[in-house]
Scaffold this active site. Structure first.
Site, PDB file in Angstrom:
ATOM      1  N   LYS A  20       0.823  -1.207   0.000  1.00 56.93           N
ATOM      2  CA  LYS A  20       0.000   0.000   0.000  1.00 56.93           C
ATOM      3  C   LYS A  20       0.867   1.270   0.000  1.00 56.93           C
ATOM      4  O   LYS A  20       2.063   1.210   0.279  1.00 56.93           O
ATOM      5  CB  LYS A  20      -0.948  -0.040   1.200  1.00 56.93           C
ATOM      6  CG  LYS A  20      -1.968  -1.189   1.082  1.00 56.93           C
ATOM      7  CD  LYS A  20      -2.938  -1.202   2.233  1.00 56.93           C
ATOM      8  CE  LYS A  20      -3.946  -2.334   2.073  1.00 56.93           C
ATOM      9  NZ  LYS A  20      -4.913  -2.342   3.183  1.00 56.93           N
ATOM     10  N   PHE A  66     -15.800   2.751   6.932  1.00 54.67           N
ATOM     11  CA  PHE A  66     -14.428   3.077   6.544  1.00 54.67           C
ATOM     12  C   PHE A  66     -14.226   3.162   5.028  1.00 54.67           C
ATOM     13  O   PHE A  66     -13.143   3.514   4.568  1.00 54.67           O
ATOM     14  CB  PHE A  66     -13.453   2.048   7.133  1.00 54.67           C
ATOM     15  CG  PHE A  66     -13.691   0.642   6.657  1.00 54.67           C
ATOM     16  CD1 PHE A  66     -13.138   0.177   5.472  1.00 54.67           C
ATOM     17  CD2 PHE A  66     -14.479  -0.225   7.412  1.00 54.67           C
ATOM     18  CE1 PHE A  66     -13.360  -1.118   5.044  1.00 54.67           C
ATOM     19  CE2 PHE A  66     -14.695  -1.530   6.986  1.00 54.67           C
ATOM     20  CZ  PHE A  66     -14.134  -1.978   5.799  1.00 54.67           C
ATOM     21  N   ARG A 114       1.958  -7.111   8.758  1.00 53.82           N
ATOM     22  CA  ARG A 114       1.148  -5.970   9.185  1.00 53.82           C
ATOM     23  C   ARG A 114       1.606  -5.431  10.539  1.00 53.82           C
ATOM     24  O   ARG A 114       1.515  -4.233  10.793  1.00 53.82           O
ATOM     25  CB  ARG A 114      -0.328  -6.343   9.209  1.00 53.82           C
ATOM     26  CG  ARG A 114      -0.879  -6.460   7.787  1.00 53.82           C
ATOM     27  CD  ARG A 114      -2.315  -6.856   7.776  1.00 53.82           C
ATOM     28  NE  ARG A 114      -2.883  -6.801   6.441  1.00 53.82           N
ATOM     29  CZ  ARG A 114      -3.893  -7.549   6.036  1.00 53.82           C
ATOM     30  NH1 ARG A 114      -4.467  -8.410   6.876  1.00 53.82           N
ATOM     31  NH2 ARG A 114      -4.362  -7.434   4.814  1.00 53.82           N
ATOM     32  N   ASN A 124      -2.742  -0.614   7.140  1.00 56.05           N
ATOM     33  CA  ASN A 124      -2.095  -1.848   7.601  1.00 56.05           C
ATOM     34  C   ASN A 124      -0.959  -2.310   6.693  1.00 56.05           C
ATOM     35  O   ASN A 124      -0.429  -3.398   6.859  1.00 56.05           O
ATOM     36  CB  ASN A 124      -3.126  -2.961   7.812  1.00 56.05           C
ATOM     37  CG  ASN A 124      -3.904  -3.281   6.561  1.00 56.05           C
ATOM     38  OD1 ASN A 124      -3.562  -2.868   5.464  1.00 56.05           O
ATOM     39  ND2 ASN A 124      -4.972  -4.041   6.724  1.00 56.05           N
ATOM     40  N   HIS A 127      -2.093  -5.690   1.412  1.00 60.12           N
ATOM     41  CA  HIS A 127      -3.382  -6.321   1.111  1.00 60.12           C
ATOM     42  C   HIS A 127      -3.145  -7.775   0.742  1.00 60.12           C
ATOM     43  O   HIS A 127      -2.144  -8.112   0.127  1.00 60.12           O
ATOM     44  CB  HIS A 127      -4.059  -5.611  -0.062  1.00 60.12           C
ATOM     45  CG  HIS A 127      -5.242  -6.345  -0.610  1.00 60.12           C
ATOM     46  ND1 HIS A 127      -6.502  -6.238  -0.061  1.00 60.12           N
ATOM     47  CD2 HIS A 127      -5.337  -7.236  -1.634  1.00 60.12           C
ATOM     48  CE1 HIS A 127      -7.329  -7.016  -0.753  1.00 60.12           C
ATOM     49  NE2 HIS A 127      -6.653  -7.633  -1.707  1.00 60.12           N
TER      50      HIS A 127
END
Length: 185
Positions: A20, A66, A114, A124, A127
């Site tokens: 991410k 979220f 994570r 986190n 993915h």
């Protein structure tokens, strides 16, 4: 005396991994951990998703509190998407990732990715696909040119080997024996 050899089996399962935006600077370090964990990186690409693409990718999360923050976060910078392969790839990748909430992961799975790279439940770091079917869908989304044919196993694999591989090997080895080259290499 007959030596019993185990039946050769082909186990290849694929899953999607995403580094991410907030941990993209740790890309090499994360890839090294992935490779040392027995995965093969089949495909890899760096890209930046638009908010609309993120909304489509995370469509199953639509309506959750979220969701707007998730799409904003995932479209905030470049990501690295990878297709990982190995035996039981989906479950091993989920195990390596640890719980989705990085704060909980630090307590229950302190060596998970994570726990190491994430900062909270939303950010986190990485993915992972939840199932084989979601992995196939997600891989097709981020790698539309990917061919996701099932790898044959059992009788289908034996049929393929007997029909295509063995005749070619037999012809090649027979020709090699007839020629008997001084230096076969």
């Amino acid at each position: 005396m007959e030596v019993l050899m185990p039946e050769p089996q082909i186990y290849v399962e694929r899953t999607l991994a995403i580094i991410k935006p907030d941990v993209i600077h740790k890309e090499e370090e994360i890839e090294d951990l992935i490779l040392r964990s027995g995965f093969h990186i089949i495909q890899k690409r760096k890209l930046q998703l638009s908010p609309e693409q993120c909304s489509n990718f995370y469509a199953e999360q639509f309506g959750k509190m979220f969701f707007p923050n998730l799409t904003a976060y995932m479209s905030s910078g470049p990501i690295v998407a990878m297709v990982l392969a190995r035996n039981c790839a989906v479950s091993y990748w989920k195990e390596l990732l640890g719980p989705s909430n990085s704060l909980r992961a630090r307590i229950s799975h302190p060596h998970s990715l994570r726990a190491l790279y994430g900062t909270d439940e939303l950010r986190n770091g990485l993915h992972g696909s939840l199932s084989i079917s979601s992995a196939e869908k997600e891989i097709r989304f981020l790698f539309p040119e990917a061919i996701l044919e099932p790898v044959p196993t059992g009788q289908r694999a034996r049929d393929y080997l007997n029909l295509y591989v063995k005749p070619t090997l037999l012809a090649g080895l027979t020709a090699l024996c007839k020629e008997k080259p001084a230096d076969p290499m």
